[in-house]
Design a protein around this motif. Structure first.
Motif: not given
Length: 946
Positions: A194-199, A364-372
């Motif tokens: 992915p193209r990285p950006d601030y958000s 992103l950034k090798n992390s996890c999300t609980t909000q998909h």
């Protein structure tokens, strides 16, 4: 039913006020050229274009104009005409930029998690596993765990996510990443990152991929198909054109099995849009040629437009080639964002109200999300489940998969609007045929019989049908079909339905398109709404050959009268331009539909794939993991998992085991004995334990007395008369191996140390590299008087005067001398002599301590071993031809004479003892000890010359 505040709905759709949006043109062209890559490249250069790449389609190439803007409200007519005027170009199409939206939602605040019950099945150890409520063994489940228990995990199946990129180096994805299923069509390279950006805008694809193939490890989550291969095609982070979509959907169809897409046209309640010509071609080529003719599988998110939109206005979700997937909330309701439509085939779990559970995934950034959230999360779940089905049966066609989805989606417990069609299928505009049941799907897939070829039958409305719609009115348009059974074209005969299309052209005379509602009724009386009212659709143009589609008539017979109802819900008036009814299905009813509950096995609940005990969709009691049979009790060698209703294997060779500790044996199988809670084999003499055989004790090889396997190289002791060599029992009468010889008793005996081949214990024919041959034996070191000859790998004699020598037989290689000889400075052994023999080839051995050069010898004195010899040498090799030369010669002679007289005086009465008898001085010196006088003079000539 949809608990959404009015203001939230207004905000969500406020951007849909405007009806007409001007098209944006890109600087890309899809150009069709015959002749291949090189010809296309030359044509591009000739017209000032850049040749970018060849698309997945035959003879279609991607050109770019370097002088035209990447986005423009105006078509590049001049550049376009240059391409069209070229006789080698068959077709050129400037690409229009499409608006495509990811089908996730704005992330609300996280909700608290409720505790989940413990499972007897050993669950994954991923940190977020307990948060994956939709995979747990509860009421809200898709029965994935029983599939895992049966050993199914997606191995060998390739899934590619078409989205905004894939963080393939994520620790929970990297091991399953497949670079051959990945590409970047936004940057035209092979890296889908992915193209990285601030958000973190481009997180969507990585989240979708984690649901499918996140590893079963100690990181983040467990993907549904955690052993599948995952790829990413980056195509949403840039100008999306028909060529970008078509190339993405058609990328490597022989390698990729499943394409997962969670995007589509805007979910604004006013857009009617679908695939362009290249995307349509990608769908058609995929199902006809992909997976070696079995057909690519396209999974699509149905959309997040809520009650104000309809996925029947989304040309991707309503395509007969896609599996359109909707969402189910944790409370088994249709979520507020989910769209109703008749083209939805199935559903999976996803987010609902803010207080309900969301979907957990990689981020992103090798992390996890609980909000998909959204149908974006539902489509990848379905793709992962279908990967499990393909692992069980990789020969399933794309239509087999659709039939299996229909048969394996359950409606019980879901709160929706349900209709039962003439074949007994319960179907809903909110959920399709229900929530996908993984366990039922893979069970049916195992023994699936491939459905017949797809046929299509097309009909026009009966004559004199009403084609004009006035305000607040309904017109009924009818057509009668025999399923094209009387047609000469046999591939048009349809007797069992799959998809039904109504291809409609309609012009709005007054009012808006969103006030039109359309429904279709089959001859069997099944009614399906194929277009709902859309309050934000203020379009005044209507439809142009739009293919409305329904799956609600699945399995019914098409024969009879079909009725199309077109209703104006306000004062909108319209004129129907054309209508075509298209019926897709098979000539004969699929075998999977022949089985009715009355013919199911007695261990089945309600439905089955066949009458066998392994054909039950759900077992009354237990299913055996290895055979898939339904049984009342678990048989010997198995223990019951009471929660998942599965008979699991006890540890090896156990007949009965502890259900809470299956490795603890209680009773062993025949020919095994119980030792320390495990079963060990009891095999008789001359046999061994074979794990791969039903009869575990197998005989040894005939040459073995005892063994660890059936091969002749696995003997531990030999039969009488045989001799063991490296685990092999050999017959010494017939053959002995390397480093062995047969003795007088025909037994194999080992050769001596260092010997590679021998005929006896004292006759070696060939030595190893580490030893040296000497008198038919092999020695690791050469004895005294010998040296190692590298060329022959043998020990050879030193010179006779040497007691020990270094590297050869030359007299100058001596290290020590034999008796009567002394080592010279040049390492030669010279005979000892006294002053009287100084003129001969010997060496002075005076023991007088006053003599300064005692015990020293030099070959320089061997030119004749005397001072007179030195003088003779100078006279022979010096030829003075001048007065100065004669004077120098005379002076040298004078000096030598003085030195000679001096040494003569010192040694006139020396106290010497001859080291060797005079009689032996000359006899002991070998003839070849020194070369001729001329050779000795030549040896030192350079020294005097210098």
């Amino acid at each position: 039913m949809y608990n959404i505040p009015l203001y939230l709905s207004a905000i969500l759709f406020s951007f849909s006020v405007w009806n007409i949006v001007a098209e944006e043109y890109s600087n890309s062209w899809a150009v069709r050229i015959n002749g291949g890559h090189e010809v296309a490249n030359q044509i591009a250069k000739r017209h000032g274009f850049k040749f970018v790449s060849q698309t997945p389609f035959d003879d279609i190439y991607h050109f770019k104009s370097p002088i035209h803007p990447e986005r423009s409200r105006r078509a590049a007519t001049y550049h376009h005409n240059k391409l069209k005027s070229d006789p080698q170009i068959l077709h050129a199409d400037q690409q229009v930029i499409k608006t495509r939206h990811k089908r996730d939602l704005v992330e609300p605040a996280p909700s608290s998690e409720s505790s989940k019950p413990e499972l007897s099945y050993s669950p994954p150890v991923d940190p977020y596993w307990s948060h994956q409520w939709y995979l747990q063994a509860t009421e809200t489940t898709m029965n994935v765990i029983p599939a895992w228990i049966m050993g199914v995990s997606g191995k060998g199946v390739v899934v590619s996510v078409l989205d905004d990129g894939l963080e393939y180096k994520h620790s929970d994805l990297q091991a399953n990443y497949d670079p051959h299923a990945s590409f970047d069509y936004n940057s035209e390279d092979t890296d889908p990152s992915p193209r990285p950006d601030y958000s973190n805008t481009n997180k969507h694809g990585t989240r979708c991929a984690g649901e499918i193939a996140a590893l079963k490890n100690d990181l983040c989550i467990t993907g549904i198909a955690f052993n599948s291969s995952i790829g990413g095609i980056r195509m949403l982070d840039g100008a999306v054109t028909d060529m970008v979509e078509g190339s993405s959907l058609g990328y490597r169809p022989q390698h990729i099995d499943i394409y997962s897409s969670s995007w589509g046209p805007e979910d604004d309640g006013r857009t009617v849009d679908g695939p362009g010509s290249l995307a349509k071609k990608a769908f058609e080529d995929g199902v006809n040629r992909g997976r070696s003719g079995l057909g690519s599988i396209f999974v699509w998110a149905s959309g997040n437009g809520g009650i104000h939109d309809s996925c029947n206005c989304d040309g991707y979700a309503l395509s007969i080639y896609t599996i359109s997937v909707s969402s189910v909330s944790q409370s088994n309701d249709s979520p507020w964002y989910s769209e109703k439509c008749s083209s939805t085939l199935t559903s999976t779990y996803s987010s609902g109200q803010n207080s309900q559970g969301k979907v957990i995934s990689t981020d992103l950034k090798n992390s996890c999300t609980t909000q998909h959230t959204g149908t974006s999360a539902s489509a990848p779940m379905a793709a992962g489940i279908l990967a499990l089905a393909l692992e069980v049966n990789p020969h399933l066609t794309w239509r087999d998969i659709q039939h299996l989805v229909v048969l394996s989606s359950r409606s019980n417990g879901l709160h929706g609007t349900w209709t039962k069609n003439a074949m007994g299928y319960k179907v809903s505009p909110e959920f399709g045929f229900g929530v996908l049941d993984t366990y039922t799907l893979i069970n049916r897939a195992r023994n699936w019989i491939t459905v017949g070829d797809q046929h299509s039958c097309s009909e026009q409305p009966d004559a004199d049908q009403p084609m004009s719609l006035s305000g607040k009115n309904t017109i009924l348009i009818k057509t009668t079909t025999d399923g094209c059974n009387y047609s000469q074209e046999k591939d048009t005969h349809v007797n069992s339905l799959e998809h039904v299309q109504v291809i409609l052209s309609l012009t709005i005379n007054s009012g808006t398109r969103g006030k039109i509602e359309i429904s279709l009724c089959s001859p069997a009386g099944t009614k399906s709404v194929i277009l709902q009212n859309r309050i934000y659709d203020t379009n005044k143009q209507g439809f142009n050959q739009w293919p409305l589609m329904s799956t609600h008539f699945w399995g019914e017979r098409p024969q009879g009268e079909w009725q199309l109802s077109i209703t104006s819900t306000d004062y909108t008036t319209a004129t129907v331009g054309s209508i075509e009814f298209v019926f897709y299905g098979t000539n004969e009813q699929p075998p999977s539909l022949d089985c009715i509950p009355d013919s199911c096995h007695s261990e089945c609940i309600s439905s089955c794939a066949n009458e066998l005990s392994s054909g039950c969709d759900t077992c009354k009691n237990y299913r055996i993991r290895d055979t898939w049979d339904c049984v009342t009790e678990c048989p010997s060698g198995y223990y019951p998992d009471t929660i998942n209703k599965v008979c699991l294997n006890c540890s090896l060779n156990c007949n009965k085991c502890n259900s809470t500790h299956p490795t603890v044996c209680v009773e062993c199988k025949q020919n095994f004995t119980l030792t320390n809670n495990s079963c060990s084999p009891l095999c008789p003499a001359g046999s061994y334990f074979n794990h791969d055989s039903d009869f575990h004790c197998q005989p040894c090889h005939e040459s073995c007395l005892a063994c660890i396997g059936g091969d002749n190289r696995e003997c531990t002791s030999c039969s009488v008369g045989l001799f063991p060599l490296d685990g092999v029992c050999i017959d010494p009468v017939t053959e002995c191996g390397d480093r062995m010889y047969k003795d007088s008793y025909s037994s194999c005996k080992p050769c001596p140390l260092g010997c590679l081949r021998c005929t006896s214990h004292d006759n070696c024919l060939e030595c190893t590299k580490e030893s040296h041959s000497l008198e038919h034996m092999c020695n690791m070191d050469c004895p005294g008087g010998f040296f190692y000859q590298k060329a022959t790998h043998k020990c050879e004699e030193c010179h006779p005067t040497c007691l020990t020598c270094m590297n050869g037989s030359d007299p100058t290689d001596c290290l020590t001398c034999t008796d009567g000889y002394q080592l010279s400075l040049e390492k030669a052994c010279l005979p000892c002599c006294d002053f009287k023999h100084l003129l001969t080839a010997c060496c002075n051995c005076t023991r007088d301590p006053k003599v300064s050069f005692k015990n020293t010898c030099s070959l320089i004195k061997l030119r004749e071993e005397s001072l007179l010899g030195e003088l003779r040498y100078i006279l022979m090799h010096t030829k003075p031809n001048t007065l100065i030369g004669w004077l120098v010669a005379f002076f040298v002679i004078l000096v030598i004479g003085v030195i000679f007289l001096f040494f003569s005086f010192l040694y006139i009465f020396p106290k010497t003892k001859n080291c060797c008898p005079k009689s032996k001085v000359y006899n002991a010196l070998p003839i070849n000890h020194f070369q001729s006088l001329e050779d000795m003079q030549e040896m030192n000539f350079n020294k005097y010359e210098s």
